[in-house]
Design a protein around this motif. Structure first.
Motif, short mmCIF file in Angstrom:
data_model
loop_
_atom_site.label_atom_id
_atom_site.label_comp_id
_atom_site.label_asym_id
_atom_site.label_seq_id
_atom_site.Cartn_x
_atom_site.Cartn_y
_atom_site.Cartn_z
N MET A 53 0.84 -1.18 0.00
CA MET A 53 0.00 0.00 0.00
C MET A 53 0.88 1.24 0.00
N SER A 54 0.39 2.29 -0.60
CA SER A 54 1.16 3.54 -0.69
C SER A 54 1.30 4.21 0.66
N SER A 55 2.39 4.96 0.81
CA SER A 55 2.56 5.77 2.02
C SER A 55 1.62 6.96 1.94
N VAL A 56 1.39 7.60 3.06
CA VAL A 56 0.51 8.77 3.08
C VAL A 56 1.05 9.87 2.17
N PHE A 57 2.37 9.98 2.06
CA PHE A 57 2.95 11.01 1.21
C PHE A 57 2.77 10.69 -0.27
N GLU A 58 2.81 9.40 -0.60
CA GLU A 58 2.52 9.00 -1.99
C GLU A 58 1.05 9.28 -2.32
N VAL A 59 0.17 9.02 -1.38
CA VAL A 59 -1.25 9.30 -1.58
C VAL A 59 -1.47 10.80 -1.72
N LEU A 60 -0.82 11.60 -0.89
CA LEU A 60 -0.96 13.05 -1.00
C LEU A 60 -0.49 13.56 -2.36
N GLU A 61 0.56 12.97 -2.88
CA GLU A 61 1.04 13.36 -4.20
C GLU A 61 0.01 13.02 -5.27
N TYR A 121 -7.70 4.36 8.27
CA TYR A 121 -8.59 3.32 8.79
C TYR A 121 -8.53 2.07 7.91
N ALA A 122 -8.57 2.26 6.59
CA ALA A 122 -8.51 1.11 5.67
C ALA A 122 -7.21 0.34 5.85
N ARG A 123 -6.11 1.05 6.00
CA ARG A 123 -4.83 0.37 6.22
C ARG A 123 -4.89 -0.46 7.50
N SER A 124 -5.47 0.12 8.54
CA SER A 124 -5.59 -0.58 9.80
C SER A 124 -6.44 -1.85 9.66
N GLU A 125 -7.57 -1.71 8.98
CA GLU A 125 -8.47 -2.85 8.79
C GLU A 125 -7.82 -3.97 7.98
N LEU A 126 -6.97 -3.59 7.04
CA LEU A 126 -6.29 -4.58 6.22
C LEU A 126 -5.04 -5.15 6.88
N GLY A 127 -4.69 -4.62 8.05
CA GLY A 127 -3.53 -5.09 8.77
C GLY A 127 -2.22 -4.55 8.23
N ASN A 128 -2.28 -3.48 7.45
CA ASN A 128 -1.07 -2.85 6.92
C ASN A 128 -0.56 -1.81 7.91
N ALA A 129 0.53 -2.11 8.54
CA ALA A 129 1.09 -1.20 9.54
C ALA A 129 1.58 0.07 8.87
N LEU A 130 1.47 1.17 9.59
CA LEU A 130 1.99 2.44 9.10
C LEU A 130 3.51 2.42 9.18
N SER A 131 4.14 3.04 8.20
CA SER A 131 5.59 3.22 8.28
C SER A 131 5.87 4.27 9.35
#
Length: 86
Positions: free
Chosen positions: A1-9, A36-46
């Protein structure tokens, strides 16, 4: 999954595709949903993403001298309103 900064871009390049209209409150809700979606999918934040979600609002509050606001989007809207942008 993309990082928050990639999503912002991606949002910056095509805001209508992601949030519909240029709106800081819509961007805020989009990013909350993304987290929230990342959390539900079990994708930890960097560590970088975690810093953004945990540190951006306190940094903005300190920078603009705002003590009590519920979200960074409201701080930005308040600041823009005070400067006459809204």
């Amino acid at each position: 999954m993309s990082s928050v900064f990639e999503v912002l871009e991606k949002v910056r390049n095509k805001p209508g595709m992601y949030i519909g209209r240029p709106s800081v409150s819509d961007l805020f809700m989009f990013l909350v949903g993304y987290e929230y979606a990342r959390s539900e999918l079990g994708n930890a934040l960097s560590a970088e993403d975690d810093d953004f979600y945990g540190e951006f609002q306190p940094w903005l509050q300190n920078k603009l001298g705002v003590k009590t606001v519920t979200s960074w989007a409201k701080i930005i809207m308040l600041y823009c309103h005070c400067l006459g942008f809204i």
